[in-house]
Design an enzyme around this catalytic site. Structure first.
Site, PDB file in Angstrom:
ATOM      1  N   GLN A 164      38.528  37.597  41.630  1.00 51.06           N
ATOM      2  CA  GLN A 164      38.922  37.576  40.220  1.00 51.06           C
ATOM      3  C   GLN A 164      40.373  37.180  39.982  1.00 51.06           C
ATOM      4  O   GLN A 164      40.668  36.439  39.053  1.00 51.06           O
ATOM      5  CB  GLN A 164      38.675  38.952  39.600  1.00 51.06           C
ATOM      6  CG  GLN A 164      38.912  39.007  38.100  1.00 51.06           C
ATOM      7  CD  GLN A 164      38.149  40.135  37.458  1.00 51.06           C
ATOM      8  OE1 GLN A 164      36.951  40.032  37.204  1.00 51.06           O
ATOM      9  NE2 GLN A 164      38.837  41.234  37.226  1.00 51.06           N
ATOM     10  N   GLU A 206      43.379  35.081  31.567  1.00 49.99           N
ATOM     11  CA  GLU A 206      44.673  35.749  31.651  1.00 49.99           C
ATOM     12  C   GLU A 206      45.819  34.780  31.867  1.00 49.99           C
ATOM     13  O   GLU A 206      46.941  35.200  32.153  1.00 49.99           O
ATOM     14  CB  GLU A 206      44.648  36.815  32.747  1.00 49.99           C
ATOM     15  CG  GLU A 206      43.678  37.942  32.448  1.00 49.99           C
ATOM     16  CD  GLU A 206      43.846  39.140  33.374  1.00 49.99           C
ATOM     17  OE1 GLU A 206      44.673  39.063  34.308  1.00 49.99           O
ATOM     18  OE2 GLU A 206      43.170  40.151  33.156  1.00 49.99           O
ATOM     19  N   ASP A 243      42.742  40.666  43.456  1.00 51.90           N
ATOM     20  CA  ASP A 243      41.761  41.555  42.818  1.00 51.90           C
ATOM     21  C   ASP A 243      40.388  40.981  43.144  1.00 51.90           C
ATOM     22  O   ASP A 243      39.981  39.957  42.595  1.00 51.90           O
ATOM     23  CB  ASP A 243      41.971  41.617  41.306  1.00 51.90           C
ATOM     24  CG  ASP A 243      40.946  42.514  40.613  1.00 51.90           C
ATOM     25  OD1 ASP A 243      40.137  43.162  41.317  1.00 51.90           O
ATOM     26  OD2 ASP A 243      40.950  42.559  39.365  1.00 51.90           O
ATOM     27  N   GLU A 286      42.748  44.832  45.410  1.00 50.38           N
ATOM     28  CA  GLU A 286      42.127  45.707  44.409  1.00 50.38           C
ATOM     29  C   GLU A 286      40.606  45.595  44.495  1.00 50.38           C
ATOM     30  O   GLU A 286      40.066  44.489  44.618  1.00 50.38           O
ATOM     31  CB  GLU A 286      42.611  45.272  43.030  1.00 50.38           C
ATOM     32  CG  GLU A 286      42.141  46.110  41.871  1.00 50.38           C
ATOM     33  CD  GLU A 286      42.713  45.580  40.563  1.00 50.38           C
ATOM     34  OE1 GLU A 286      41.976  45.626  39.551  1.00 50.38           O
ATOM     35  OE2 GLU A 286      43.872  45.123  40.542  1.00 50.38           O
ATOM     36  N   ASP A 313      40.072  50.331  40.961  1.00 51.60           N
ATOM     37  CA  ASP A 313      40.027  50.013  39.525  1.00 51.60           C
ATOM     38  C   ASP A 313      38.675  50.434  38.972  1.00 51.60           C
ATOM     39  O   ASP A 313      38.523  51.539  38.446  1.00 51.60           O
ATOM     40  CB  ASP A 313      40.297  48.532  39.302  1.00 51.60           C
ATOM     41  CG  ASP A 313      40.150  48.113  37.841  1.00 51.60           C
ATOM     42  OD1 ASP A 313      40.200  48.984  36.951  1.00 51.60           O
ATOM     43  OD2 ASP A 313      39.984  46.899  37.584  1.00 51.60           O
ATOM     44  N   LYS A 338      44.561  51.874  33.296  1.00 52.44           N
ATOM     45  CA  LYS A 338      44.260  51.113  32.078  1.00 52.44           C
ATOM     46  C   LYS A 338      43.968  52.127  30.971  1.00 52.44           C
ATOM     47  O   LYS A 338      42.992  52.873  31.060  1.00 52.44           O
ATOM     48  CB  LYS A 338      43.052  50.208  32.285  1.00 52.44           C
ATOM     49  CG  LYS A 338      43.244  49.111  33.324  1.00 52.44           C
ATOM     50  CD  LYS A 338      41.941  48.370  33.574  1.00 52.44           C
ATOM     51  CE  LYS A 338      42.133  47.181  34.499  1.00 52.44           C
ATOM     52  NZ  LYS A 338      40.824  46.544  34.851  1.00 52.44           N
ATOM     53  N   ARG A 367      44.396  44.159  30.203  1.00 50.70           N
ATOM     54  CA  ARG A 367      42.999  43.731  30.303  1.00 50.70           C
ATOM     55  C   ARG A 367      42.919  42.227  30.061  1.00 50.70           C
ATOM     56  O   ARG A 367      43.860  41.601  29.581  1.00 50.70           O
ATOM     57  CB  ARG A 367      42.118  44.465  29.285  1.00 50.70           C
ATOM     58  CG  ARG A 367      42.091  45.981  29.387  1.00 50.70           C
ATOM     59  CD  ARG A 367      41.732  46.516  30.767  1.00 50.70           C
ATOM     60  NE  ARG A 367      40.421  46.178  31.255  1.00 50.70           N
ATOM     61  CZ  ARG A 367      39.360  46.990  31.268  1.00 50.70           C
ATOM     62  NH1 ARG A 367      39.464  48.205  30.764  1.00 50.70           N
ATOM     63  NH2 ARG A 367      38.220  46.605  31.780  1.00 50.70           N
ATOM     64  N   SER A 368      41.772  41.650  30.366  1.00 54.82           N
ATOM     65  CA  SER A 368      41.623  40.198  30.186  1.00 54.82           C
ATOM     66  C   SER A 368      41.582  39.804  28.716  1.00 54.82           C
ATOM     67  O   SER A 368      42.009  38.718  28.337  1.00 54.82           O
ATOM     68  CB  SER A 368      40.360  39.711  30.904  1.00 54.82           C
ATOM     69  OG  SER A 368      39.224  40.439  30.480  1.00 54.82           O
ATOM     70  N   LYS A 389      50.824  45.219  36.103  1.00 58.00           N
ATOM     71  CA  LYS A 389      49.943  44.056  36.247  1.00 58.00           C
ATOM     72  C   LYS A 389      49.503  43.631  34.844  1.00 58.00           C
ATOM     73  O   LYS A 389      48.806  44.376  34.170  1.00 58.00           O
ATOM     74  CB  LYS A 389      48.724  44.433  37.101  1.00 58.00           C
ATOM     75  CG  LYS A 389      47.709  43.313  37.285  1.00 58.00           C
ATOM     76  CD  LYS A 389      46.457  43.846  37.976  1.00 58.00           C
ATOM     77  CE  LYS A 389      45.372  42.786  38.051  1.00 58.00           C
ATOM     78  NZ  LYS A 389      44.072  43.354  38.461  1.00 58.00           N
TER      79      LYS A 389
END
Length: 440
Positions: A164, A206, A243, A286, A313, A338, A367-368, A389
């Protein structure tokens, strides 16, 4: 005690970085303070995280948020009016009780997190303090080490790679400003390499370059080349963070790599990733195994844990009970934080504090589907998380947060302490140059 109270909650539909509806909470205090909180949204999501309330149906692809807005207006607003805005824990506990479900699905995690953040912003503003200082009190703070995406993949880029996020970290940087400069050079170099190869196809959710690779290893090789093209030594001035987001393609101990058209069992997946750790200057990984594969995570962390940060995560979903269990099980050695994954500020803070107490790495994350709300930049500093991040080095919803940390670092002046490599839970806190060749 305080004479300041919450006087009004206004619920508003706005739009996130993917052009999807999201909710904004606007809180007005009795002293005239008005502040807002906005709910972000993830693409890859843990099954145990707070659930956004979406309307479904045909309109706006099913992503509309009229139900969440109704929750805010009809149930949450009456709950808030007259409450003490400085009692964040009490307000968040009341939101949790009002919802009454483990994943905030009744009111909507998007509704609760927007309100929780709005109250936090309003309380800090009412006191005349920057949010990070309101959170930290009189304690000294630390400017976080950033993880910044260069290539976006997985659910953030139409599954063009199985992995990802392909990110860089600057372990030798002496300041946040220097870390961003290193990243900017690598990001520019990566874009030029993609253009030279005829692979430049825009950016992912992102802001990282859209991956047009024939294998996951090609992305890693290209990232190493970009680091070198930028004038840095891989593993020294710039190291790799990944990730994997393995829950997106793994279940019941089986992992299906769509880009490479093959399936691996747990042992095969472990060898696949350990091979990368031997060959590339990887500093952090991650979710290397799926959220239902605690044993895979435990074995992997045992193999690399003194040399590489292993982050939970989807596996931990910013849940304090799951973080505490992971500490006992030694299944990971770091936790991603998050706020919308938990659903309230207080729950996210508890998960972060549990990680810090255990010596875990703690990484506050965006977040995306992001917004212009810069709260997480302040949370990373005010909560002493040590790492941040946000996504890539492009798109204003990302840069707003990086730039906010720059301003805070500048405002602190000589008192600014940059986190650096020491915040990672590594056995040998020295140069990362040996990480890619470590015997596993």
């Amino acid at each position: 005690m305080t004479d300041v109270a919450i006087r009004k909650l206004h619920a508003r539909r706005i739009w996130d970085s993917r052009g999807r509806p999201t909710v904004e909470a606007e809180v007005t205090l009795s002293d005239g303070t008005v502040e807002r909180g906005i709910a972000p949204a993830g693409a890859s999501r843990g099954t145990r995280e707070a659930v956004d309330r979406r309307d479904g149906g045909k309109a706006l692809g099913g992503f509309d948020v009229q139900g969440a807005l109704a929750s805010m207006r009809e149930e949450i607003a009456p709950l808030l009016i007259g409450r003490d805005p400085f009692d964040q824990a009490g307000i968040d506990a009341a939101l949790i009780a009002l919802d009454g479900t483990p994943t905030k699905e009744r009111l909507g995690g998007n509704a609760t997190v927007a309100v929780s953040l709005a109250v936090l912003h309003a309380a800090a503003a009412s006191r005349g303090l920057p949010l990070w200082r309101y959170l930290a009190g009189e304690e000294a703070v630390m400017i976080p080490l950033p993880e910044i995406q260069i290539f976006g993949g997985g659910a953030h880029a139409g599954r063009r790679t199985d992995i990802q996020d392909f990110m860089v970290m600057a372990p030798k940087a002496k300041s946040f400003a220097e870390a961003l400069e290193v990243t900017a050079e690598v990001y520019i170099a990566a874009g030029r390499i993609m253009a030279e190869r005829g692979l430049l196809q825009g950016v992912a959710d992102e802001g990282g370059w859209w991956p047009a690779f024939s294998s996951n290893e090609e992305a890693l090789d290209t990232l190493v080349t970009a680091i070198e093209r930028a004038g840095f030594t891989p593993g020294e001035e710039a190291a790799i963070s990944l990730d994997i987001a393995a829950s997106e393609f793994g279940k019941n101990g089986r992992y299906v790599l769509g880009l490479e058209k093959r399936e691996l069992d747990r042992d095969g997946m472990a060898e696949y990733l350990l091979g990368w750790c031997r060959r590339y200057p990887i500093l952090s990984i991650e979710d290397p195994f799926a959220e239902d594969d605690a044993e895979g995570l435990r074995l992997f962390t045992a193999a690399v844990g003194d040399h590489i940060q292993v982050i939970g995560d989807d596996f931990l979903v910013t849940n304090v009970a799951l973080v505490e269990k992971a500490v006992l099980d030694r299944s990971v050695n770091a936790v991603l934080i998050k706020v919308n994954q938990a659903g309230t500020v207080s729950e996210a803070k508890a998960a972060c504090e549990a990680g810090r107490r255990a010596g875990f790495g703690t990484i506050v994350s965006a977040r995306s589907g992001e917004t212009e709300d810069v709260a997480i930049a302040h949370l990373a500093i005010g909560w002493h998380a040590g790492q941040l991040k946000v996504g890539s080095f492009a798109r204003s919803e990302r840069m707003a947060k990086w730039n906010e940390v720059l301003r805070i670092e500048e405002a602190l002046g000589s008192k600014a302490k940059f986190a650096g490599l020491g915040v990672l839970p590594l056995g040998a806190r020295t140069s990362s140059s040996a990480l890619g060749n470590v015997a596993l």
